[in-house]
Design an enzyme around this catalytic site. Structure first.
Site, mmCIF file in Angstrom:
data_model
loop_
_atom_site.group_PDB
_atom_site.id
_atom_site.type_symbol
_atom_site.label_atom_id
_atom_site.label_comp_id
_atom_site.label_asym_id
_atom_site.label_seq_id
_atom_site.Cartn_x
_atom_site.Cartn_y
_atom_site.Cartn_z
ATOM 1 N N GLY A 65 0.842 -1.201 0.000
ATOM 2 C CA GLY A 65 0.000 0.000 0.000
ATOM 3 C C GLY A 65 0.872 1.244 0.000
ATOM 4 O O GLY A 65 1.884 1.288 0.693
ATOM 5 N N ILE A 75 1.538 3.007 6.843
ATOM 6 C CA ILE A 75 0.711 3.820 7.750
ATOM 7 C C ILE A 75 0.345 3.007 8.988
ATOM 8 O O ILE A 75 -0.004 3.567 10.004
ATOM 9 C CB ILE A 75 -0.586 4.329 7.068
ATOM 10 N N ASP A 76 0.432 1.663 8.905
ATOM 11 C CA ASP A 76 -0.031 0.808 10.008
ATOM 12 C C ASP A 76 0.940 0.776 11.195
ATOM 13 O O ASP A 76 0.544 0.383 12.293
ATOM 14 C CB ASP A 76 -0.228 -0.639 9.512
ATOM 15 N N GLY A 117 -5.309 0.079 9.588
ATOM 16 C CA GLY A 117 -4.317 -0.446 10.522
ATOM 17 C C GLY A 117 -4.146 -1.949 10.430
ATOM 18 O O GLY A 117 -3.326 -2.546 11.127
ATOM 19 N N GLU A 176 -10.080 -1.164 11.838
ATOM 20 C CA GLU A 176 -10.713 -2.086 10.875
ATOM 21 C C GLU A 176 -10.499 -3.559 11.230
ATOM 22 O O GLU A 176 -11.297 -4.416 10.875
ATOM 23 C CB GLU A 176 -10.191 -1.825 9.464
ATOM 24 N N HIS A 218 -9.041 5.287 2.307
ATOM 25 C CA HIS A 218 -7.749 5.602 1.687
ATOM 26 C C HIS A 218 -7.342 7.066 1.812
ATOM 27 O O HIS A 218 -6.201 7.399 1.485
ATOM 28 C CB HIS A 218 -7.752 5.153 0.225
HETATM 29 O O1 F6P Z 1 -1.276 -1.635 4.896
HETATM 30 C C1 F6P Z 1 -1.832 -0.408 4.581
HETATM 31 C C2 F6P Z 1 -3.317 -0.520 4.405
HETATM 32 O O2 F6P Z 1 -3.822 0.780 4.140
HETATM 33 C C3 F6P Z 1 -4.074 -1.168 5.554
HETATM 34 O O3 F6P Z 1 -4.264 -0.300 6.640
HETATM 35 C C4 F6P Z 1 -5.351 -1.582 4.861
HETATM 36 O O4 F6P Z 1 -5.959 -2.674 5.515
HETATM 37 C C5 F6P Z 1 -4.863 -1.982 3.494
HETATM 38 O O5 F6P Z 1 -3.620 -1.340 3.293
HETATM 39 C C6 F6P Z 1 -5.810 -1.606 2.386
HETATM 40 O O6 F6P Z 1 -5.331 -2.151 1.215
HETATM 41 P P1 F6P Z 1 -5.732 -1.717 -0.260
HETATM 42 O O7 F6P Z 1 -4.906 -0.539 -0.632
HETATM 43 O O8 F6P Z 1 -5.413 -2.908 -1.076
HETATM 44 O O9 F6P Z 1 -7.196 -1.360 -0.241
#
Ligand code: F6P
Length: 347
Positions: free
Chosen positions: A11, A127-128, A171, A223, A277
Site C-alpha cells: 500500500g 501507515i499501520d 491499521g 478495521e 484511503h
Molecule cells: O497496509 C496499509 C493498508 O492501508 C491497511 O491499513 C489496509 O488494511 C490496506 O492497506 C488496504 O489495502 P488496499 O490498498 O489494497 O485497499
C-alpha cells in the site's frame, strides 16, 4: 560505478517520494546510477525497469504517492517468479536494490537475501506502524494526523446533534492508528484488535459518559477489531474474503456493524464515518518528511557499505540498521501500556 535499483511495494503512503529523493540524491553524489523498478516486485518479475535521472527525483519531498508505482505482487506466488526476479535484476545490470515497503515487501526482500544472497536493503514504510525492528515507520504520523483532524471535525457535529460518531480507521491487524489518533482526538472509546473489549462493555462506557451529562460520544474502531460479545462470539468484518498474494483478506466495514450494535444496545442515535484511503493520500507531515529523508540517506549508505540484508530503522532518536529477518519476523502490536493511556479516558 554501481547501478542501484529502487522499488516501492504494498500500500502506498505519504513519504515514499521523500525516501526516493534522499536515496537517489546521496547515491548520485557518489557517482552511482539509479534505476526505477516499476510497481514493486512486479517490476522485477516482468523486467519493467527504467533509468532514473537527477531531474526526475527532485521536487519530490512534499509529494504523496510514489513516482515508481506500487503493487502487492509476491514473486514467491508467481510461477517462475523468483528466477525471473534474479534474471531481470542481472539483465538490468543492477548491483543492489533498495526495497521500500512493509512486512510483505520486506518479507520478500528478507527471503531473497537469506536464500539467494540477493543484495537488498530495506526501508520501513506503512501507515499501520506494524513493522518490528523500528520504533516508527514513515507514513504513520501522517495517517494519525489525518485521523485526528477528522475526529476533531466529527466532535463538533456530534455535539450539535447529540450523536454517537463511530470512526473506522485502517491499521490492518494492529490498532496503532486507532490508539494514537483516538488519544490525540480525545475518543471516548477505542476498539483495537489487540485488546478486544466487548461491544457490551463499550456501550456501558458510553452510557456512563452520557450519565455524566454528556450528550455525544466519539468511538474509534480499528478495521481489524473483531466484533466481540459477552457470549464469546467474535466476528471479523471483511469487504472481500478472497486472499491477496500475501494471504491477506481485505478488511473494512466493522464501523457500520458496530454502529448498529451501539444504537440497538443504548438507544443513542449513531452515525459512521469510514476514513479509508484518505488516510494514505496527500502530502506527508513534516515529521514524516524528516523521517523518510533520514531513512533514505541511511539506505543509500547501507548500499554503499555493502551491508545487505539490513533495514534502516529508528531507535529512539537515532537512525540505525537492523536485519530484515528480524524486522519481518513478527508484527509489532500495540503494547498494553499504550492501550492503558487510551483507556484512562473512556466513558
Ligand atoms: O497496509 C496499509 C493498508 O492501508 C491497511 O491499513 C489496509 O488494511 C490496506 O492497506 C488496504 O489495502 P488496499 O490498498 O489494497 O485497499
Amino acid at each position: 560505478m554501481a547501478r542501484i535499483g529502487i522499488l516501492t511495494g504494498g500500500g502506498d503512503c505519504p513519504g515514499l517520494n521523500a525516501v526516493i529523493r534522499a536515496v537517489t540524491r546521496r547515491s548520485f553524489h557518489r557517482g552511482y546510477e539509479m534505476v526505477a523498478v516499476h510497481d514493486g516486485w512486479r517490476g522485477l518479475v516482468d523486467g519493467d525497469t527504467t533509468a532514473l535521472s537527477e531531474r526526475e527525483t527532485s521536487g519530490l519531498l512534499h509529494r504523496g504517492g510514489t513516482i515508481l508505482g506500487t503493487s502487492r505482487t509476491n514473486p514467491y506466488k508467481v510461477d517462475d517468479g523468483v528466477p525471473q526476479v534474479l534474471r531481470n535484476f542481472a539483465g538490468a545490470g543492477l548491483d543492489a536494490l533498495v526495497a521500500i515497503g512493509g512486512e510483505d515487501t520486506l518479507g520478500v526482500a528478507a527471503r531473497l537475501f537469506a536464500e539467494e544472497q540477493f543484495p537488498v536493503v530495506g526501508v520501513p514504510k506503512t501507515i499501520d506502524n506494524d513493522l518490528s525492528g523500528t520504533d516508527y515507520t514513515f507514513g504513520f504520523d501522517t495517517a494519525v494526523s489525518i485521523c485526528t483532524e477528522a475526529i476533531d471535525r466529527l466532535h463538533t457535529t456530534a455535539e450539535s446533534h447529540n450523536r454517537v460518531m463511530v470512526v473506522e480507521v485502517m491499521g490492518r491487524h494492529t490498532g496503532w492508528i486507532a490508539v494514537m489518533s483516538g488519544i490525540a482526538g480525545g475518543a471516548d472509546v477505542i476498539l483495537i484488535p489487540e485488546q478486544p473489549i466487548t461491544v457490551e462493555r463499550a456501550c456501558d462506557e458510553l452510557r456512563k459518559r452520557h450519565g455524566r451529562g454528556k450528550s455525544f460520544s466519539i468511538v474509534v474502531v480499528s478495521e481489524g477489531y473483531k466484533l466481540t460479545f459477552e457470549s464469546g462470539e467474535q466476528r471479523e468484518v471483511t469487504q472481500q474474503a478472497e486472499l491477496d498474494q500475501f494471504g491477506h483478506v481485505r478488511l473494512g466495514g466493522v464501523g457500520e456493524q458496530l454502529a448498529q450494535e451501539i444504537e440497538a444496545n443504548t438507544g443513542f442515535e449513531t452515525r459512521v464515518t469510514v476514513l479509508g484511503h484518505v488516510q494514505r493520500g496527500g502530502s506527508p507531515t513534516a515529521r514524516d518528511r524528516v523521517l523518510a529523508t533520514r531513512y533514505g540517506l541511511k539506505a543509500a549508505d547501507l548500499v554503499h557499505e555493502g551491508k545487505f540484508g539490513q533495514m534502516a530503522a529508528l531507535h529512539g532518536d537515532a537512525i540505525v540498521d537492523v536485519p530484515l529477518a528480524e524486522a519481518t519476523a513478527e508484527l509489532k502490536t500495540v503494547p498494553p501500556e499504550w492501550y492503558d493511556v487510551a483507556r484512562s479516558f473512556f466513558g
